[in-house]
Enzyme design. Structure first.
Site, short mmCIF file in Angstrom:
data_model
loop_
_atom_site.label_atom_id
_atom_site.label_comp_id
_atom_site.label_asym_id
_atom_site.label_seq_id
_atom_site.Cartn_x
_atom_site.Cartn_y
_atom_site.Cartn_z
N SER A 58 0.83 -1.20 0.00
CA SER A 58 0.00 0.00 0.00
C SER A 58 0.87 1.25 0.00
O SER A 58 1.95 1.27 0.59
CB SER A 58 -0.89 0.00 1.25
N PRO A 59 0.41 2.32 -0.67
CA PRO A 59 1.16 3.59 -0.60
C PRO A 59 1.23 4.09 0.85
O PRO A 59 0.20 4.18 1.52
CB PRO A 59 0.33 4.54 -1.46
N CYS B 169 3.14 7.18 3.06
CA CYS B 169 3.99 8.37 3.04
C CYS B 169 5.20 8.21 3.95
O CYS B 169 5.09 7.72 5.07
CB CYS B 169 3.19 9.60 3.44
N ALA C 184 2.11 8.53 -1.80
CA ALA C 184 1.46 9.61 -2.53
C ALA C 184 2.52 10.53 -3.11
O ALA C 184 3.31 11.12 -2.37
CB ALA C 184 0.53 10.39 -1.60
N GLN D 284 1.63 6.16 -7.07
CA GLN D 284 0.38 6.84 -6.74
C GLN D 284 0.54 8.33 -6.99
O GLN D 284 1.41 8.98 -6.40
CB GLN D 284 -0.01 6.60 -5.27
N TYR E 163 -7.89 14.11 0.62
CA TYR E 163 -7.04 14.93 -0.23
C TYR E 163 -7.88 15.49 -1.39
O TYR E 163 -9.08 15.28 -1.46
CB TYR E 163 -5.83 14.13 -0.69
N ARG F 297 -7.55 5.07 -6.19
CA ARG F 297 -7.85 4.85 -4.77
C ARG F 297 -8.96 5.78 -4.34
O ARG F 297 -8.91 6.99 -4.61
CB ARG F 297 -6.62 5.06 -3.89
N GLY G 191 -0.51 -2.59 4.13
CA GLY G 191 0.25 -1.40 4.49
C GLY G 191 1.16 -1.63 5.67
O GLY G 191 2.32 -2.01 5.53
N ARG G 192 0.64 -1.41 6.88
CA ARG G 192 1.49 -1.40 8.07
C ARG G 192 2.21 -2.72 8.32
O ARG G 192 3.31 -2.72 8.87
CB ARG G 192 0.65 -1.00 9.29
#
Length: 360
Positions: free
Chosen positions: A22-23, A25, A58, A100, A183, A231, A327-328
């Site tokens: 997963s993207p 940041c 992102a 992304q 966003y 997304r 992700g995490r």
């Protein structure tokens, strides 16, 4: 029957398994948006770890599209040049390099989370944060925000198109349009943050116009054989307001597929500080992906609390999603996919890097 280690063909791109990074940041550029050794190591190690798709964080399509001054960007050829070796390394490990493309909108011009996410002023390292409707959000007292003109909105669509062209030159195989998490594109979609009276505000069709135009612009310059993802936030998690809902997302998903989106990456929330987040147990956002899957012929990715190999495999095996977007857990374990193969008894279907096989 598909499972976590079944390959996936999207247009002419073959993804070796159903795990996507997963993207996430990193806030680790030096104020210029250029990728660094950190990004090479962070993204490259997840490719070494076997993930089918490795997606950047992102990546801002313009300087004003950043969340913080230290965000990754792709608004110039220099940014593409800095990302090219990373994309090449990911592909060299057998993973699919993805990017992304993003614009932070009114959530931009803030310090990184570990510095408090506080506003950064335009007379310092910050900028005036663009917003669909500057009066619609409870900003910090010292936050500098301005409502975008119609021409400025149209310019953002051009920024997405130009960023996609650079991403293609840098060697990325998949481009994802970021329209989630409060966003800019999500801000336009939601009636909570969009109170405009031009062609980009009002009813559903007008509020979603910019995300459809951005998706079409990316698809226009992205090769026919390569995939485009989008997304989305399935819900604002604001049940007591006229807000963005799962039904809205299901409707939008079909429109995005018509614009050339191949996969809808289904997340949730992030729009407003009053959001009411439900219990964040394992797979808590997966039902949103299932609802979107019912409404579109596009592929669907599920995200949110996916931490165990068995859980990720179940999503694919039972047709709840086409991709498990992790992700995490990838922050905790860069080799999640290789370890998942071991745990699921699928060691014969993945290969550890030859340099590491003495430890297998």
């Amino acid at each position: 029957m598909s499972d976590l280690f079944a390959d996936l063909s999207i247009r002419e791109t073959r993804v070796p398994n159903r795990v996507m990074v997963s993207p996430m940041c990193q806030y680790s550029c030096a104020g210029d948006g250029l990728a660094t050794d950190w990004h090479q190591q962070h993204l490259g190690s997840r490719a070494v770890g076997g993930a089918g798709i490795v997606m950047t964080e992102a990546t801002a399509v313009s300087p004003a599209g950043r969340i913080s001054p230290d965000d990754l960007g792709i608004w110039s050829d220099a940014h593409a040049d800095a990302l090219a070796p990373i994309a090449a390394f990911i592909a060299g490990q057998g993973s699919v390099p993805a990017i992304q493309l993003a614009h932070a909108g009114h959530k931009g011009s803030k310090t990184p989370p570990w510095d408090g996410s506080t506003p950064v002023q335009p007379d310092g390292d910050g900028w005036v944060a663009p917003s669909p409707s500057a009066e619609a959000y409870p900003y910090d007292d010292d936050k500098t925000v301005a409502t975008m003109t119609t021409e400025e909105v149209e310019s953002v669509v051009d920024d997405f198109r130009a960023a996609a062209e650079r991403a293609l030159d840098a060697g990325f195989e998949i481009a994802e349009v970021h329209a989630a998490h409060g966003y800019l594109l999500h801000e336009f979609c939601s009636p909570v943050t969009n109170r405009r009276d031009d062609r980009y505000g009002g009813d559903f069709e007008d509020r979603t116009r910019v995300v459809r135009e951005a998706t079409a612009a990316v698809r226009e310059v992205w090769p026919d054989g390569k995939p485009v993802f989008v997304r989305v936030s399935a819900t604002d998690w604001l049940p007591d307001r006229d807000s963005w809902t799962v039904d809205d997302t299901a409707r939008l998903a079909g429109d995005l597929a018509d614009e050339g989106a191949d996969l809808i990456d289904v997340s949730a929330g992030g729009l407003h500080p009053d959001q009411q987040i439900p219990d964040t147990g394992p797979g808590y956002q997966v039902p949103y992906a299932e609802r979107v899957d019912e409404a579109t012929d596009a592929l669907v990715g599920a995200v949110g609390g996916i931490t165990a190999p068995e859980q990720a495999d179940e999503l694919i095996r039972n047709g709840r999603a086409d991709l498990a977007i992790v992700g995490r857990e990838h922050l905790r374990d860069p080799y999640f996919t290789l370890h998942a193969a071991e745990k699921l008894g699928r060691e014969d279907e993945v290969e550890w890097p030859i340099q590491y096989r003495r430890a297998v």
